[in-house]
Motif scaffolding. Structure first.
Motif, PDB file in Angstrom:
ATOM      1  N   ARG A  60       0.818  -1.220   0.000  1.00 12.76           N
ATOM      2  CA  ARG A  60       0.000   0.000   0.000  1.00 12.76           C
ATOM      3  C   ARG A  60       0.849   1.267   0.000  1.00 12.76           C
ATOM      4  NH1 ARG A  60      -1.258   2.632   4.753  1.00 12.76           N
ATOM      5  NH2 ARG A  60      -0.415   1.789   6.690  1.00 12.76           N
ATOM      6  N   TYR A  61       2.155   1.150   0.326  1.00 16.21           N
ATOM      7  CA  TYR A  61       3.019   2.325   0.305  1.00 16.21           C
ATOM      8  C   TYR A  61       3.312   2.792  -1.116  1.00 16.21           C
ATOM      9  CZ  TYR A  61       3.873   0.552   5.036  1.00 16.21           C
ATOM     10  OH  TYR A  61       3.726   0.061   6.312  1.00 16.21           O
ATOM     11  N   LEU A  62       3.048   1.920  -2.106  1.00 16.23           N
ATOM     12  CA  LEU A  62       3.228   2.332  -3.499  1.00 16.23           C
ATOM     13  C   LEU A  62       2.356   3.529  -3.814  1.00 16.23           C
ATOM     14  CD1 LEU A  62       3.266  -1.176  -5.234  1.00 16.23           C
ATOM     15  CD2 LEU A  62       5.225   0.344  -4.879  1.00 16.23           C
ATOM     16  N   LEU A  69      11.253   2.717  -0.172  1.00 14.98           N
ATOM     17  CA  LEU A  69      10.897   1.956   1.024  1.00 14.98           C
ATOM     18  C   LEU A  69      10.333   0.589   0.660  1.00 14.98           C
ATOM     19  CD1 LEU A  69      10.487   1.746   4.077  1.00 14.98           C
ATOM     20  CD2 LEU A  69       8.263   2.856   3.782  1.00 14.98           C
ATOM     21  N   VAL A  70       9.472   0.546  -0.361  1.00 18.31           N
ATOM     22  CA  VAL A  70       8.897  -0.742  -0.761  1.00 18.31           C
ATOM     23  C   VAL A  70       9.981  -1.676  -1.265  1.00 18.31           C
ATOM     24  CG1 VAL A  70       7.298  -1.896  -2.324  1.00 18.31           C
ATOM     25  CG2 VAL A  70       6.640   0.266  -1.258  1.00 18.31           C
ATOM     26  N   LEU A 127      -6.379  -1.322 -10.565  1.00 23.14           N
ATOM     27  CA  LEU A 127      -5.360  -0.688  -9.719  1.00 23.14           C
ATOM     28  C   LEU A 127      -4.596  -1.726  -8.913  1.00 23.14           C
ATOM     29  CD1 LEU A 127      -7.018   2.534  -8.246  1.00 23.14           C
ATOM     30  CD2 LEU A 127      -5.035   2.403  -9.754  1.00 23.14           C
ATOM     31  N   ILE A 128      -5.302  -2.706  -8.368  1.00 26.93           N
ATOM     32  CA  ILE A 128      -4.650  -3.726  -7.547  1.00 26.93           C
ATOM     33  C   ILE A 128      -3.709  -4.576  -8.398  1.00 26.93           C
ATOM     34  CG2 ILE A 128      -5.067  -5.802  -6.166  1.00 26.93           C
ATOM     35  CD1 ILE A 128      -7.643  -4.382  -5.169  1.00 26.93           C
ATOM     36  N   MET A 134       3.852  -4.320  -9.977  1.00 27.78           N
ATOM     37  CA  MET A 134       5.006  -3.518  -9.555  1.00 27.78           C
ATOM     38  C   MET A 134       5.667  -4.137  -8.321  1.00 27.78           C
ATOM     39  SD  MET A 134       5.077   0.565  -8.649  1.00 27.78           S
ATOM     40  CE  MET A 134       4.242   0.931 -10.193  1.00 27.78           C
ATOM     41  N   TYR A 135       4.835  -4.627  -7.398  1.00 29.55           N
ATOM     42  CA  TYR A 135       5.328  -5.249  -6.176  1.00 29.55           C
ATOM     43  C   TYR A 135       6.182  -6.465  -6.495  1.00 29.55           C
ATOM     44  CZ  TYR A 135       4.773  -6.459  -1.166  1.00 29.55           C
ATOM     45  OH  TYR A 135       4.966  -6.712   0.170  1.00 29.55           O
TER      46      TYR A 135
END
Length: 581
Positions: A60-62, A69-70, A127-128, A134-135
């Protein structure tokens, strides 16, 4: 504590015994630095012990644009799975999704302003999917968990039948959890103490010393002498006060950084923590509904929340509200209502009652001051502030390094950064990296279930069955071998009130794990309180065993029992009856 009194000086004094302070202590000790650590309460008692028990990259920090940080968090998550496998385990996580394109218009605005404009727009599948892709990309190098997958409604409900029937998709990915954050903190601490052990056993000869229940006295401030900066320390168990000198002070007191700096004569306005609460449920139906997975989702107010199994209990969290530092951090009735509501949001056919709550906990996140930024959008990244303490006429100023921010997942990397800054102050070079160094009982931990069973079989005895041996491996990792040697060196028996502890194991804790109060055993040396297993009989029996090694007379023992009752009721909503008269 005696080691600090007998030699009241260190090159570096760390104030704060949460995971970040303890991690820095370990790293500095490994570099050969003469370091001391003090904690006003018990280790991992504050925010470190009130986390969501997750080791995660922070998907969720994205949305906050915190890509550095991620990336660091994902790398550290993968690393902790390797170097602390006794406590850090993979966690399959499922996100129930109720729409396809929702949030596409509002997401860029949230990203740019870090504010929620109007009624929250839920994040849809598009979005998810983008976020998870990306994650996954951050895990390409050294990744040890599978990539995410998407399924439609039919497949999702086949896998998790009690999910809300209105879902359209479910996304599943892997993060990690830490079921014993308090014991992992102890392992890190003891690694540091071992690294600082020098030849001989003379009192005070170690170059890495740590003590809980030892605080920086609020009336002392910092002054300077030819041998370093003076900090007055107070023994919270006896009331004794003594002076301690250090060349560099590390302030790792979390949300209390500004208050600690004020006491040190180095006023600051760095912090703006938020409170997060959780509940623990004894609810077999909810446990089964999760199917061993974390359910991670967006509630109706836009807050990201979670439900996941921890053994035979279910953890539900978390809130994110501005903290009132003048009061206790406790889980309120309103927060409990919120948790019950969010469970109903994803598992609408399950009935959950307040009576099924066995434990609650709250903590204040050590976040930076955030002014108008909403709590959910405040950065979870960290920084180190260099400043100076109070000046003494004719002398220089004490160097104070304050840690602002920080999260569980990145504690090793954060400690590395803080250690490098301290080494620069001392004019020293790094000798060893902690990146691949196993933590405590993670060294030599069995790689698979077959290995676990082999270890259990090898460490069973006539008086210790497989379940008891497995419990020791779970609690200590491979450090259990030293515990078992201690248990076998004398006559031992399980407690009458629980099969989870024995008399000699309690004596081992008292002698080797800096137990200061009875409640330390219930909350941080074991998971008895977390599981809702504390009874009046248990309190009395543990107090009887600890009284000898800790020197409690009848009055002190009774005081410890009532203190434990008060802490459990006031901070964790646990009521204990049938106490000693």
């Amino acid at each position: 504590m005696q080691g600090l009194r007998q030699r009241p000086h260190a090159k570096v004094l760390i104030i704060g015994g949460g995971i970040n302070g303890v991690g820095t202590f370990r790293d500095l000790a490994l570099q050969g630095v003469d370091v001391a650590l003090v904690e006003r309460g018990d280790y991992c008692q504050g925010a470190s012990g009130a986390s969501s028990h997750m080791i995660h990259g922070g998907i969720r920090y994205l949305e906050n644009g915190e890509f550095r940080l991620v990336r660091e968090s994902v790398v550290e998550r993968n690393r902790l799975l390797r170097i602390a496998p006794h406590y850090v385990k993979p966690l399959q996580t499922t996100i129930p999704i109720f729409s396809t394109f929702s949030g596409l218009m509002s997401a860029p605005l949230r990203f740019l302003t870090h504010k929620q404009q109007g009624k929250p727009k839920e994040r849809g599948a598009f979005l998810i999917k983008l976020g998870l892709t990306m994650y996954d990309s951050f895990s390409r190098d050294g990744g040890s968990v599978p990539r995410h997958r998407f399924v439609g409604r039919k497949r999702a409900l086949a896998e998790l039948p009690l999910l809300h029937p209105g879902i359209k998709y479910a996304a599943t990915y892997f993060d990690a959890s830490v079921h014993n954050p308090e014991r992992l903190t102890l392992d890190v601490l003891q690694d540091g103490e071992r690294a600082g052990t020098v030849n001989g056993t003379a009192p005070g000869s170690a170059t890495a010393r740590a003590s809980n229940y030892l605080s920086a006295d609020s009336g002392a401030g910092v002054s300077n002498t030819g041998t370093g900066s003076i900090v007055r320390l107070r023994d919270e168990l006896t009331g004794e006060v003594f002076d301690f000198t250090a060349d560099v002070i590390v302030n790792a007191t979390g949300a209390w950084v500004d208050l600690t700096n004020q006491a040190l004569g180095a006023s600051s306005t760095f912090m703006g923590g938020t409170k997060g609460s959780h509940i623990v449920l004894d609810h077999p139906g909810l446990l089964d509904a999760c199917k061993g997975r974390e359910i991670f989702f967006e509630h109706t107010d836009g807050r990201i929340v979670l439900i996941y199994p921890m053994g035979d209990r279910v953890l539900v969290g978390t809130t994110d509200v501005d903290a009132d530092m003048s009061g206790d951090a406790v889980c309120t009735d309103e927060e409990i209502d919120y948790f019950l509501d969010l469970i109903g949001h994803v598992f609408p056919t399950l009935s959950v009652q307040r009576e099924q709550i066995v434990y609650t906990f709250s903590g204040v996140r050590p976040l930076p001051r955030h002014e108008a930024t909403q709590p959910g959008f405040v950065s979870r990244d960290y920084r180190i502030e260099r400043h100076t303490g109070a000046r003494t006429p004719g002398e220089g100023a004490a160097v104070v390094l304050s840690l602002v921010g920080g999260k569980w997942t990145t504690f090793r990397a954060l400690a590395e950064h803080m250690t490098d800054d301290v080494l620069a102050e001392l004019g020293m070079d790094r000798k060893i990296s902690t990146a691949k160094l196993a933590i405590g009982g993670g060294a030599g931990f069995p790689a698979d279930e077959a290995g676990v069973q082999k270890w259990i079989k090898a460490n069973m005895s006539a008086g210790r069955d497989a379940d008891r041996t497995a419990a020791l491996l779970t609690r200590y990792g491979t450090r259990a071998e030293a515990v078992i040697s201690y248990l076998d060196a004398g006559q031992d028996r399980l407690l009458r009130s629980t099969r989870e502890l024995s008399v000699r194991e309690l004596e081992f804790m008292a002698g080797h794990e800096q137990v200061g109060h009875l409640v330390d055993v219930l909350i941080r040396r074991t998971s008895l309180a977390f599981k809702g297993l504390v009874t009046g009989e248990l309190l009395n029996e543990i107090a009887d065993v600890l009284a000898g090694p800790l020197g409690w007379d009848t009055a002190a023992k009774a005081a410890e029992i009532h203190r434990a009752q008060e802490v459990l009721e006031r901070y964790h909503r646990v009521q204990i009856h049938s106490l000693v008269a």
